[in-house]
Write a protein that holds these residues in place. Structure first.
Motif, PDB file in Angstrom:
ATOM      1  N   SER A  86      11.281   1.107  -9.383  1.00 10.95           N
ATOM      2  CA  SER A  86      10.692   2.209  -8.621  1.00 10.95           C
ATOM      3  C   SER A  86       9.690   2.751  -9.387  1.00 10.95           C
ATOM      4  O   SER A  86       9.021   2.020 -10.643  1.00 10.95           O
ATOM      5  CB  SER A  86      12.007   3.413  -8.685  1.00 10.95           C
ATOM      6  N   GLY A  87       8.942   3.700  -8.901  1.00 10.69           N
ATOM      7  CA  GLY A  87       7.754   4.493  -9.257  1.00 10.69           C
ATOM      8  C   GLY A  87       6.648   3.149  -9.618  1.00 10.69           C
ATOM      9  O   GLY A  87       6.286   2.761  -8.761  1.00 10.69           O
ATOM     10  N   LEU A 130       7.025  -0.649  -8.968  1.00  4.73           N
ATOM     11  CA  LEU A 130       7.129  -0.570  -7.460  1.00  4.73           C
ATOM     12  C   LEU A 130       5.771  -0.942  -6.755  1.00  4.73           C
ATOM     13  O   LEU A 130       5.521  -1.680  -6.071  1.00  4.73           O
ATOM     14  CB  LEU A 130       8.249   0.306  -6.995  1.00  4.73           C
ATOM     15  N   LEU A 131       4.948   0.213  -7.101  1.00  4.87           N
ATOM     16  CA  LEU A 131       3.498   0.379  -6.756  1.00  4.87           C
ATOM     17  C   LEU A 131       2.828  -0.801  -6.966  1.00  4.87           C
ATOM     18  O   LEU A 131       1.944  -1.443  -6.286  1.00  4.87           O
ATOM     19  CB  LEU A 131       2.987   1.572  -7.060  1.00  4.87           C
ATOM     20  N   ASP A 156       3.942  -3.806  -4.806  1.00  2.00           N
ATOM     21  CA  ASP A 156       3.488  -3.734  -3.496  1.00  2.00           C
ATOM     22  C   ASP A 156       2.298  -4.099  -3.337  1.00  2.00           C
ATOM     23  O   ASP A 156       1.785  -4.995  -2.382  1.00  2.00           O
ATOM     24  CB  ASP A 156       3.881  -2.370  -3.074  1.00  2.00           C
ATOM     25  N   ARG A 192       8.873   6.500  -1.063  1.00  2.00           N
ATOM     26  CA  ARG A 192       9.026   5.262  -1.740  1.00  2.00           C
ATOM     27  C   ARG A 192       8.974   5.141  -3.253  1.00  2.00           C
ATOM     28  O   ARG A 192       9.621   4.528  -3.792  1.00  2.00           O
ATOM     29  CB  ARG A 192       7.941   4.243  -1.026  1.00  2.00           C
ATOM     30  N   TYR A 193       7.948   6.001  -3.749  1.00  4.92           N
ATOM     31  CA  TYR A 193       7.502   5.868  -5.164  1.00  4.92           C
ATOM     32  C   TYR A 193       8.141   6.999  -6.127  1.00  4.92           C
ATOM     33  O   TYR A 193       8.422   6.715  -7.222  1.00  4.92           O
ATOM     34  CB  TYR A 193       6.010   5.782  -5.340  1.00  4.92           C
TER      35      TYR A 193
END
Length: 171
Positions: free
Chosen positions: A28-29, A32-33, A36, A113-114
């Motif tokens: 996450s956070g 994750l960014l 992506d 999402r983040y």
């Protein structure tokens, strides 16, 4: 010590600990960014290459505008976004009024999402789909209106089309 299915309870704890070790924690956070963005690199490179080629050949980016000479429902959206980011809100509204809905949806999606760390429910998926559908319908309704009433001159700018390129090659 017996560790079968009828064990004294220690076996259940051991299995739970083993499952925790084998199941990776969800990312996450910022991780994750970053993941992506890394996965989007090939698509961004392809879009960049497409943009360079179409700019050199046609002085346009929109494939519908290049192929048919008519703008697509999203024509002017990128310029409208840049106008919003530079504080020219009225000009952005003139280009593409749905740009504000897309900005809000993107901000809500990014936050969800983040930053928010909970699983997505079926109801939430339904709401996201409904919002996306409404934005798409608003873009299509604006396009239909502009087909009959005329597009802003900034959107239908002079540039090449595929037919123009083919005809210039034959001459």
């Amino acid at each position: 010590m017996y560790t079968g299915e009828l064990g004294n309870g220690d076996c259940g704890r051991e299995k739970a600990q083993e499952e925790k070790k084998s199941c990776p924690r969800p990312v996450s956070g910022l991780r994750l960014l970053a993941g992506d963005l890394r996965r989007l690199c090939p698509a961004a490179a392809a879009i960049l290459a497409y943009g360079v080629v179409t700019h050199l050949l046609f002085d346009r980016f929109c494939p519908m505008l290049i192929l048919t000479g008519f703008p697509c429902p999203g024509c002017g959206m990128t310029r409208a976004l840049f106008l919003v980011l530079t504080g020219r809100f009225a000009a952005a509204w003139r280009f593409q009024p749905p740009v504000y809905g897309w900005i809000l949806l993107a901000a809500a999606f990014g936050t969800r999402r983040y930053l928010i760390k909970k699983p997505r429910s079926v109801r939430e998926t339904y709401i996201w789909t409904l919002l996306l559908g409404l934005l798409l319908l608003s873009s299509l309704a604006l396009y239909g209106y502009r087909v009959f009433r005329g597009f802003p001159p900034e959107i239908v700018e002079p540039g090449g089309t595929l037919m123009g390129l083919v005809s210039s090659l034959w001459n």
